[in-house]
Scaffold this active site. Structure first.
Site, PDB file in Angstrom:
ATOM      1  N   ASN A  26    -112.395  -6.340 -15.807  1.00 61.54           N
ATOM      2  CA  ASN A  26    -112.566  -5.234 -14.872  1.00 61.54           C
ATOM      3  C   ASN A  26    -114.021  -4.755 -14.838  1.00 61.54           C
ATOM      4  O   ASN A  26    -114.751  -4.977 -13.880  1.00 61.54           O
ATOM      5  CB  ASN A  26    -111.626  -4.098 -15.229  1.00 61.54           C
ATOM      6  CG  ASN A  26    -111.655  -2.945 -14.242  1.00 61.54           C
ATOM      7  OD1 ASN A  26    -110.948  -1.960 -14.392  1.00 61.54           O
ATOM      8  ND2 ASN A  26    -112.460  -3.020 -13.190  1.00 61.54           N
ATOM      9  N   THR A  27    -114.459  -4.127 -15.923  1.00 61.59           N
ATOM     10  CA  THR A  27    -115.773  -3.483 -15.935  1.00 61.59           C
ATOM     11  C   THR A  27    -116.907  -4.425 -15.550  1.00 61.59           C
ATOM     12  O   THR A  27    -117.780  -4.071 -14.744  1.00 61.59           O
ATOM     13  CB  THR A  27    -116.057  -2.881 -17.324  1.00 61.59           C
ATOM     14  OG1 THR A  27    -115.052  -1.914 -17.634  1.00 61.59           O
ATOM     15  CG2 THR A  27    -117.417  -2.204 -17.355  1.00 61.59           C
ATOM     16  N   LYS A  56     -98.043  -3.195 -17.625  1.00 61.13           N
ATOM     17  CA  LYS A  56     -99.015  -3.418 -18.692  1.00 61.13           C
ATOM     18  C   LYS A  56     -98.961  -2.191 -19.589  1.00 61.13           C
ATOM     19  O   LYS A  56     -99.302  -1.087 -19.166  1.00 61.13           O
ATOM     20  CB  LYS A  56    -100.424  -3.614 -18.138  1.00 61.13           C
ATOM     21  CG  LYS A  56    -101.446  -3.892 -19.240  1.00 61.13           C
ATOM     22  CD  LYS A  56    -102.871  -3.875 -18.719  1.00 61.13           C
ATOM     23  CE  LYS A  56    -103.835  -4.055 -19.896  1.00 61.13           C
ATOM     24  NZ  LYS A  56    -105.235  -3.769 -19.507  1.00 61.13           N
ATOM     25  N   GLY A  92    -114.498  -1.901 -21.980  1.00 54.59           N
ATOM     26  CA  GLY A  92    -115.738  -1.520 -21.325  1.00 54.59           C
ATOM     27  C   GLY A  92    -116.998  -1.783 -22.116  1.00 54.59           C
ATOM     28  O   GLY A  92    -118.103  -1.481 -21.649  1.00 54.59           O
ATOM     29  N   ALA A 107    -110.067  -6.866 -22.428  1.00 56.34           N
ATOM     30  CA  ALA A 107    -111.040  -5.870 -22.898  1.00 56.34           C
ATOM     31  C   ALA A 107    -112.251  -6.517 -23.563  1.00 56.34           C
ATOM     32  O   ALA A 107    -112.120  -7.426 -24.383  1.00 56.34           O
ATOM     33  CB  ALA A 107    -110.410  -4.859 -23.859  1.00 56.34           C
ATOM     34  N   GLY A 108    -113.419  -6.018 -23.178  1.00 58.10           N
ATOM     35  CA  GLY A 108    -114.666  -6.442 -23.794  1.00 58.10           C
ATOM     36  C   GLY A 108    -115.320  -7.665 -23.190  1.00 58.10           C
ATOM     37  O   GLY A 108    -116.415  -8.051 -23.599  1.00 58.10           O
TER      38      GLY A 108
END
Length: 271
Positions: free
Chosen positions: A204-205, A95, A156, A182-183
């Protein structure tokens, strides 16, 4: 089924490994997610240890590991990290992440494209994290990236698909899988991405910092499955369903078309 390069996935939920309070909790949450592709930052792995606290548990899952180049600020640094990952982890998947601005972690489009060209030529399966830029995503596809990973909003931030209109264009024109990365801060965001036509999402977050990461991982799993089922079933026409061509106009219309002007120039050239 989702196919990226030489690998087929039944799960369209990809996950990360950062921000978990413990390796044990991370492992339990990843199992609950059903994810078959898990990304990990090379900067967080102790390659000298055969029993690294992150790497060892991940190998127990029997999933494909996707090392990322997070922390790289230039194409050269990212290429070095990818080569290191290939040697240490025996994988040619990477990645590609290059974000020199530590405040917002927005990807550098120029360095990302430069690194992608080199890594593809070296035989890597490259999945680049990039801005939701349709032109850049097309260029990354053209140089041989196996998928593109445009952001929904900053890493995040949990803000969801703030780039929705651009994501739609990317999905419409892409000939490789589109993974929204992301986001994504709630299962509803993941569902929205799949309904929009994205091939997968990376989360993830939102999982790692939840009160119960295991329950949140399972919630994301169900949301992604629901989004894909809804898309395949055929969503009805509505302003919220841009997959229906008659409900939303995204193509640009020039206020001052050059067609006639260019035709006159061509005629003058032939005189």
């Amino acid at each position: 089924m989702l196919k990226i390069a030489d690998t087929t996935f039944t799960s369209r939920l990809f996950t990360g490994t950062g921000k978990f309070s413990s390796p044990e909790l991370m492992l339990e949450a990843l199992r609950a997610s059903g994810s078959q592709l898990i990304t990990m930052a090379m900067k967080r792995v102790d390659l000298q240890s055969g029993n690294d606290a992150i790497l060892a548990p991940l190998r127990q899952l029997g999933v494909r590991l996707l090392p990322n180049t997070s922390g790289a600020k230039t194409a050269e640094e990212a290429i070095f990290a990818a080569r290191l990952a290939r040697e240490a982890l025996n994988t040619h998947w990477v990645k590609l992440e290059i974000h020199p601005d530590v405040r917002y972690l927005l990807p550098d489009p120029i360095e990302t494209l430069k690194a992608a060209e080199v890594l593809v030529k070296e035989g890597f399966v490259v999945l680049p994290y990039c801005g939701a830029d349709p032109v850049l995503c097309k260029r990354l596809e053209e140089v041989g990236c196996a998928a593109v990973m445009p952001l929904g909003s900053p890493i995040g931030s949990n803000l969801g698909l703030r780039t929705r209109d651009f994501l739609q264009i990317i999905i419409e024109q892409s000939k490789v899988p589109v993974v929204v990365d992301a986001g994504i801060g709630a299962p509803s965001h993941a569902l929205e991405a799949l309904e929009l036509g994205a091939d997968a999402v990376l989360v993830n977050t939102a999982i790692a910092v939840a009160h119960s990461p295991v329950q949140m991982a399972h919630a994301f799993r169900l949301a992604v499955e629901s989004g894909e089922r809804a898309r395949l079933a055929g969503l009805g026409a509505s302003p919220f369903n841009p997959s229906q061509p008659d409900t939303l106009q995204l193509r640009a219309t020039a206020t001052s078309p050059l067609t006639g002007f260019l035709s006159q120039l061509e005629e003058q050239d032939h005189v």
